[in-house]
Design a protein around this motif. Sequence first.
Motif, PDB file in Angstrom:
ATOM      1  N   HIS A  74       0.838  -1.200   0.000  1.00 36.11           N
ATOM      2  CA  HIS A  74       0.000   0.000   0.000  1.00 36.11           C
ATOM      3  C   HIS A  74       0.874   1.252   0.000  1.00 36.11           C
ATOM      4  O   HIS A  74       0.618   2.201  -0.754  1.00 36.11           O
ATOM      5  N   ARG A  75       1.934   1.263   0.833  1.00 37.46           N
ATOM      6  CA  ARG A  75       2.845   2.409   0.893  1.00 37.46           C
ATOM      7  C   ARG A  75       3.559   2.625  -0.438  1.00 37.46           C
ATOM      8  O   ARG A  75       3.866   3.762  -0.811  1.00 37.46           O
ATOM      9  N   ASP A  79      -1.830  -0.971  -6.566  1.00 42.34           N
ATOM     10  CA  ASP A  79      -3.281  -0.985  -6.695  1.00 42.34           C
ATOM     11  C   ASP A  79      -3.826  -2.384  -6.379  1.00 42.34           C
ATOM     12  O   ASP A  79      -3.111  -3.379  -6.453  1.00 42.34           O
ATOM     13  N   ALA A  82      -5.403  -5.527  -0.558  1.00 37.88           N
ATOM     14  CA  ALA A  82      -6.151  -5.385   0.690  1.00 37.88           C
ATOM     15  C   ALA A  82      -5.481  -6.251   1.748  1.00 37.88           C
ATOM     16  O   ALA A  82      -4.810  -7.240   1.418  1.00 37.88           O
ATOM     17  N   ASN A  92      -3.428 -10.947   3.481  1.00 38.67           N
ATOM     18  CA  ASN A  92      -3.476  -9.939   2.414  1.00 38.67           C
ATOM     19  C   ASN A  92      -3.925 -10.593   1.131  1.00 38.67           C
ATOM     20  O   ASN A  92      -3.822 -11.808   0.956  1.00 38.67           O
ATOM     21  N   GLN A  94      -3.493  -9.761  -3.159  1.00 42.45           N
ATOM     22  CA  GLN A  94      -2.767  -8.950  -4.128  1.00 42.45           C
ATOM     23  C   GLN A  94      -2.879  -9.624  -5.487  1.00 42.45           C
ATOM     24  O   GLN A  94      -3.173 -10.827  -5.566  1.00 42.45           O
TER      25      GLN A  94
END
Length: 278
Positions: A74-75, A79, A82, A92, A94
């Motif tokens: 996220h950092r 895109d 979660a 997570n 991805q």
Amino acid sequence: MSGSVPELPIVVLDTLMPTAQRLVVHRRGSTVWEVESHRGHYAVKLGHPVEGTADWPAQPWTALAPGREGAVLHRLGSDDVAYGTWERGTWNLQPWREGSDLYQLWEPCRVKDSPVELHTSVALGCVEALAELHAKGWAHGDVQPAHFVIGPERTHLIDLALARGGHVPEEYDFPFRGCLVHYEAPEIARSVLAIGEAEPTQEADIYALGASLLISATGWRAVEYPDDAPRPEQRRAVASGRRRPVRAPGELGDLIDTMLSPAPGDRPTIQGVREALR
């Protein structure tokens, strides 16, 4: 595999509503699923703590790793990522990265008297992926052949749970206690032996990339120690700075040799590696 395979948490099922799912990895502290849904194609990671045994210390941090990786992604501006918590740890999701990892792709080159030549374009793709991370001010901390996925269009660098370079929420963070010793730089090994943790650096990533290219091209680790040696014994061998001569062919061998320099300041930067391969 260890223990029963955990099911996908309800929050993940509600988010993705899978149409198909496949177990990819279930090992100490980590479970990975490949999930297809109407939303897209994803990797879902679940973390859970590892209980200690007589020859392996407890690893409670493994429960936090997927959440930490999600925060890192996220950092970095990724895109479609979660992350959160579930009853045994963190998770997570991805985008799924299609392709072969570096070690798999270069397998034909490792066969004795193989006519297959190493393609430096593959190495360059790995370098470009790491360079992208370094350019953002981050160090990966866990560079190894399995974490380079060479796809049809580009190479992806995956598994960023140990990366350092920006703020990570405290509830997901944990100290860096080293990585897979085959790819651990001497200064990292010395720090872990001395105080139990270390600080990932871009210079250590360069060493790890050199060790990854070497073992993928030749099948040989950079440092010699018995396969079944205890982890501290492996680290002491790495920390000594003594290593095998590099046997990779041609200019790639010369480049790997400098990447594996025992002193961090003697290693090229990622830009220097990129220019050498070009």
